[in-house]
Design a protein around this motif. Structure first.
Motif: not given
Length: 124
Positions: A94-100
């Motif tokens: 599982y990966y978390c990700a963030a927008t910019d």
């Protein structure tokens, strides 16, 4: 610049629960919507859940809807994925990700920053 670190993965029996955490540093969630993805062995990375930086507009993949809950605690600069009623098919990294600064989406291309991943294994 945003750095993300996932934690909370592990081995759990089917029907059990885990809570994944994603600690953010740098610009934090003041500008970043969040998403969770997962990738099983031999499979493509798939969208799991997304949420606006405000904590609103949560959205879930059909496969996890009703079982998983995504949340953001802005004061702690941390996002969470509460996983209940886990199934064998939930086994994945599982990966978390963030927008910019952009809104979150269901495609990886929406996200500028990624954590290293945490393994979730569901056993019968």
């Amino acid at each position: 610049q945003v750095q993300l670190v996932e934690s909370g993965g592990g081995l759990v029996q089917a029907g059990g629960s885990l809570r994944l955490s994603c600690a953010a540093s740098g610009r934090t969630f003041s500008r970043c919507d969040m998403g969770w993805f997962r990738q099983a062995p031999g499979k493509k990375r798939e969208f799991v859940a997304g949420i606006s930086v405000s904590g609103g507009n949560p959205y879930y993949a059909d496969s996890v809807k009703g079982r998983f809950t995504i949340a953001i605690d802005a004061a702690k600069n941390t996002a969470y994925l509460q996983m209940n009623s886990l199934k064998l098919e939930d086994t994945a990294v599982y990966y978390c990700a963030a927008t910019d600064g952009s809104d979150y989406g269901t495609q990886s291309a929406y996200y500028a920053y990624w954590g290293q991943g945490t393994q979730v294994t569901v056993a019968s």
